[in-house]
Design a protein around this motif. Structure first.
Motif, PDB file in Angstrom:
ATOM      1  N   GLN A  13      84.746  37.817  32.733  1.00 33.85           N
ATOM      2  CA  GLN A  13      86.046  37.302  33.159  1.00 33.85           C
ATOM      3  C   GLN A  13      87.013  37.186  31.997  1.00 33.85           C
ATOM      4  N   THR A  14      86.507  36.835  30.805  1.00 32.66           N
ATOM      5  CA  THR A  14      87.370  36.791  29.619  1.00 32.66           C
ATOM      6  C   THR A  14      88.034  38.137  29.383  1.00 32.66           C
ATOM      7  N   LEU A  15      87.250  39.194  29.503  1.00 30.31           N
ATOM      8  CA  LEU A  15      87.775  40.539  29.270  1.00 30.31           C
ATOM      9  C   LEU A  15      88.719  40.968  30.385  1.00 30.31           C
ATOM     10  N   LEU A  16      88.403  40.597  31.623  1.00 30.94           N
ATOM     11  CA  LEU A  16      89.295  40.925  32.739  1.00 30.94           C
ATOM     12  C   LEU A  16      90.617  40.184  32.617  1.00 30.94           C
ATOM     13  N   ASP A  17      90.554  38.915  32.190  1.00 29.88           N
ATOM     14  CA  ASP A  17      91.773  38.125  32.043  1.00 29.88           C
ATOM     15  C   ASP A  17      92.642  38.626  30.887  1.00 29.88           C
ATOM     16  N   ALA A  18      91.986  39.137  29.827  1.00 25.97           N
ATOM     17  CA  ALA A  18      92.729  39.548  28.633  1.00 25.97           C
ATOM     18  C   ALA A  18      93.421  40.886  28.808  1.00 25.97           C
ATOM     19  N   GLY A  19      92.810  41.777  29.578  1.00 26.07           N
ATOM     20  CA  GLY A  19      93.355  43.121  29.729  1.00 26.07           C
ATOM     21  C   GLY A  19      93.064  43.677  31.112  1.00 26.07           C
ATOM     22  N   SER A  20      92.878  44.976  31.169  1.00 29.34           N
ATOM     23  CA  SER A  20      92.589  45.616  32.455  1.00 29.34           C
ATOM     24  C   SER A  20      91.507  46.679  32.287  1.00 29.34           C
ATOM     25  N   PRO A  21      90.324  46.271  31.769  1.00 29.13           N
ATOM     26  CA  PRO A  21      89.261  47.267  31.587  1.00 29.13           C
ATOM     27  C   PRO A  21      88.714  47.752  32.918  1.00 29.13           C
ATOM     28  N   ARG A  22      88.299  49.006  32.961  1.00 27.01           N
ATOM     29  CA  ARG A  22      87.520  49.483  34.102  1.00 27.01           C
ATOM     30  C   ARG A  22      86.121  48.894  33.966  1.00 27.01           C
ATOM     31  N   LEU A  23      85.614  48.349  35.053  1.00 28.11           N
ATOM     32  CA  LEU A  23      84.327  47.645  35.044  1.00 28.11           C
ATOM     33  C   LEU A  23      83.304  48.478  35.791  1.00 28.11           C
ATOM     34  N   TYR A  24      82.193  48.807  35.117  1.00 26.21           N
ATOM     35  CA  TYR A  24      81.128  49.643  35.671  1.00 26.21           C
ATOM     36  C   TYR A  24      79.868  48.787  35.812  1.00 26.21           C
ATOM     37  N   VAL A  25      79.285  48.791  37.016  1.00 27.91           N
ATOM     38  CA  VAL A  25      78.158  47.907  37.316  1.00 27.91           C
ATOM     39  C   VAL A  25      77.134  48.687  38.145  1.00 27.91           C
ATOM     40  N   PRO A  26      75.829  48.458  37.934  1.00 32.29           N
ATOM     41  CA  PRO A  26      74.821  49.117  38.785  1.00 32.29           C
ATOM     42  C   PRO A  26      75.103  48.890  40.265  1.00 32.29           C
ATOM     43  N   ALA A  27      75.024  49.953  41.052  1.00 34.93           N
ATOM     44  CA  ALA A  27      75.458  49.904  42.447  1.00 34.93           C
ATOM     45  C   ALA A  27      74.689  48.888  43.280  1.00 34.93           C
ATOM     46  N   SER A  28      73.410  48.729  43.024  1.00 35.98           N
ATOM     47  CA  SER A  28      72.599  47.828  43.842  1.00 35.98           C
ATOM     48  C   SER A  28      72.968  46.358  43.643  1.00 35.98           C
ATOM     49  N   VAL A  29      73.738  46.054  42.592  1.00 35.67           N
ATOM     50  CA  VAL A  29      74.183  44.677  42.387  1.00 35.67           C
ATOM     51  C   VAL A  29      75.105  44.230  43.526  1.00 35.67           C
ATOM     52  N   GLU A  30      75.862  45.147  44.070  1.00 31.35           N
ATOM     53  CA  GLU A  30      76.794  44.787  45.148  1.00 31.35           C
ATOM     54  C   GLU A  30      76.045  44.165  46.322  1.00 31.35           C
ATOM     55  N   GLN A  31      74.960  44.801  46.732  1.00 31.53           N
ATOM     56  CA  GLN A  31      74.168  44.246  47.831  1.00 31.53           C
ATOM     57  C   GLN A  31      73.447  42.974  47.404  1.00 31.53           C
ATOM     58  N   ARG A  32      72.968  42.921  46.180  1.00 33.53           N
ATOM     59  CA  ARG A  32      72.258  41.734  45.714  1.00 33.53           C
ATOM     60  C   ARG A  32      73.189  40.515  45.705  1.00 33.53           C
ATOM     61  N   PHE A  33      74.425  40.711  45.286  1.00 33.63           N
ATOM     62  CA  PHE A  33      75.362  39.601  45.229  1.00 33.63           C
ATOM     63  C   PHE A  33      75.850  39.179  46.616  1.00 33.63           C
ATOM     64  N   ALA A  34      75.641  40.043  47.612  1.00 28.84           N
ATOM     65  CA  ALA A  34      75.992  39.683  48.988  1.00 28.84           C
ATOM     66  C   ALA A  34      74.848  38.942  49.687  1.00 28.84           C
ATOM     67  N   ARG A  35      73.792  38.646  48.954  1.00 34.28           N
ATOM     68  CA  ARG A  35      72.592  38.009  49.508  1.00 34.28           C
ATOM     69  C   ARG A  35      72.942  36.691  50.187  1.00 34.28           C
ATOM     70  N   ASP A  36      72.433  36.487  51.394  1.00 32.58           N
ATOM     71  CA  ASP A  36      72.637  35.229  52.105  1.00 32.58           C
ATOM     72  C   ASP A  36      71.856  34.121  51.400  1.00 32.58           C
ATOM     73  N   GLU A  37      72.538  33.054  51.035  1.00 28.06           N
ATOM     74  CA  GLU A  37      71.910  31.997  50.246  1.00 28.06           C
ATOM     75  C   GLU A  37      70.805  31.279  51.021  1.00 28.06           C
ATOM     76  N   ALA A  38      71.017  31.054  52.301  1.00 27.11           N
ATOM     77  CA  ALA A  38      70.002  30.359  53.098  1.00 27.11           C
ATOM     78  C   ALA A  38      68.745  31.203  53.224  1.00 27.11           C
ATOM     79  N   ASP A  39      68.921  32.514  53.410  1.00 22.12           N
ATOM     80  CA  ASP A  39      67.754  33.388  53.504  1.00 22.12           C
ATOM     81  C   ASP A  39      67.041  33.487  52.167  1.00 22.12           C
ATOM     82  N   LEU A  40      67.816  33.579  51.084  1.00 23.03           N
ATOM     83  CA  LEU A  40      67.218  33.580  49.745  1.00 23.03           C
ATOM     84  C   LEU A  40      66.382  32.326  49.539  1.00 23.03           C
ATOM     85  N   ALA A  41      66.935  31.183  49.897  1.00 20.37           N
ATOM     86  CA  ALA A  41      66.214  29.920  49.725  1.00 20.37           C
ATOM     87  C   ALA A  41      64.912  29.909  50.503  1.00 20.37           C
TER      88      ALA A  41
END
Length: 319
Positions: free
Chosen positions: A77-105
Motif C-alpha cells: 500500500q505504501t508503494l501504491l499510495d506513493a506512485g502508480s506501479p503495476r502490481l503483479y500477483v500469483p493468479a491463485s491469490v485472487e481466489q484465496r483472498f475471496a475465501r469465505d471466513e466462516a467456511d475457513l474457520a
C-alpha cells in the motif's frame, strides 16, 4: 540491452535468519520484487533502502509479489499510495483472498482437532486474522496482472517466467529471467541457503494434505531450470542453485525419516510431532501444518496408518 543493477533491501523479522529481503531491478523501468514487512519502521526501511540507491517509493514502475505472506506484502500500500506501479500477483491469490471466513474457520477447526491441537479456537483465530490482514495489505482490486504458473510476462524490459513452487505457500511463484548471459531467479522463499523454508502451504485449510507433495513437486519444477544466480527472500544472494534445491529435498527426506522414528516411539498426532520438533527448533505454530502434512504424506506412502476417534487422527507405523 545493458545488464541492470539489482539492489537488495532488508527488513528485520523475528525468525531465522532475522531478515527478509526485497530486490530492486534498476533497468529500463524499475521493478521491485516483494514488499517487505508491514508497519511504520518497515516503511522507513523501504524509503531509506530506496534512497540509498537514488530512488523513492514513487519511482517504482512495477511491483512483483512472489507469495502473499505478511513479510512479503507489508509495504504494497505504501508503494501504491506513493506512485502508480503495476502490481503483479500469483493468479491463485485472487481466489484465496475471496475465501469465505466462516467456511475457513470451520475447516481449520476440524483440521486442528484432527491434528490433535488442544486449543482449536486459537488456530481458527490465527487463520482468519491472517486472511483479513493479508487481503488488506495486498488489495485485490489494485492488482494489474494476475500471473499464471508457467506464464512468461514482460516486466520492465525483461521477460520473466513464473515457476510455481508450493509447499511453503500454495500460490508461491519464483521468477526466472536472464540479464545478458546471466540466468537469474527471484526465488522468494525457495532455493534459500543454507536452509529450507517451513512447509506452511495452506496452513490448516483445505489442502493441508498436499503440503509435502506440493513441496516436492515445486522442487521438481525448479530443478529443471538453469540458474546462475539466486535472489532469495531470506539468506544471502548465492550462486548455488542446484545445491540449494538438493539440500531442500534432503531436508524433506530427513524430516520424513524423523517423523517415522517418532511414530516408532509412540508419538501419534500432528500436534505432538510439532511439539517434539519445537523442543530443538522454532515455534510449534510454525511447525504444525508441515508436521501434520508429513504424517498424511507418510500415510499416503504406506509408511503410516491412522484412525479417527473423537475427531482426532492418530497415526502409527504401518504393519
Amino acid at each position: 540491452m545493458s545488464v541492470p543493477a539489482v539492489h537488495r533491501i532488508e527488513f528485520p523479522v523475528d525468525w531465522e535468519p532475522g531478515h527478509v529481503a526485497v530486490y530492486l531491478v534498476d533497468g529500463p523501468e524499475t521493478v521491485l520484487f516483494d514488499a517487505g514487512t508491514p508497519g511504520d519502521d518497515a516503511r522507513e526501511k523501504l524509503r531509506a533502502g530506496l534512497g540509498a540507491v537514488g530512488f523513492t517509493p514513487a519511482d517504482i514502475d512495477h511491483l512483483v509479489i512472489t507469495h502473499p505472506h505478511v513479510d512479503h506484502i507489508g509495504q504494497v500500500q505504501t508503494l501504491l499510495d506513493a506512485g502508480s506501479p503495476r502490481l503483479y500477483v500469483p493468479a491463485s491469490v485472487e481466489q484465496r483472498f475471496a475465501r469465505d471466513e466462516a467456511d475457513l474457520a470451520a475447516v481449520v477447526e476440524t483440521n486442528a482437532r484432527a491434528a490433535g491441537v488442544d486449543d482449536e479456537e486459537s488456530a481458527v483465530e490465527m487463520s482468519v486474522r491472517s486472511l483479513t490482514r493479508n487481503r488488506r495489505l495486498l488489495p485485490p482490486d489494485s492488482v494489474s496482472h494476475w500471473i499464471e504458473p508457467s506464464e512468461t510476462v514482460s516486466i520492465g524490459g525483461f521477460d520473466y517466467t513464473a515457476v510455481h513452487a508450493g509447499g511453503h505457500q500454495a500460490d508461491h511463484l519464483c521468477y526466472a529471467t536472464a540479464f545478458d548471459e546471466t540466468r537469474v531467479l527471484f526465488s522468494g522463499d525457495m532455493a534459500i541457503e543454507p536452509f529450507r523454508s517451513v512447509g506452511l502451504h495452506v496452513g490448516l485449510d483445505n489442502g493441508v494434505a498436499e503440503t509435502i507433495p506440493a513441496f516436492y513437486e515445486g522442487l521438481d519444477r525448479l530443478s529443471t531450470l538453469d540458474v546462475d544466480r539466486v535472489y532469495p527472500g531470506h539468506g544471502p544472494v548465492h550462486d548455488e542453485f542446484a545445491a540449494s534445491i538438493a539440500q531442500s529435498r534432503r531436508s524433506l527426506d530427513n524430516l520424513g525419516e524423523w517423523v517415522t522414528e517418532m511414530l516408532d516411539s509412540g508419538i501419534e498426532t500432528g500436534a505432538a510431532v510439532a511439539a517434539e520438533r519445537a523442543r530443538t527448533d522454532r515455534e510449534n505454530d510454525s511447525f504444525l501444518p508441515e508436521s501434520y502434512g508429513m504424517l498424511l504424506w507418510l500415510e499416503r506412502q504406506g509408511v503410516a496408518t491412522s484412525t479417527m476417534a473423537d475427531g482426532v487422527r492418530r497415526f502409527r507405523p504401518a504393519p
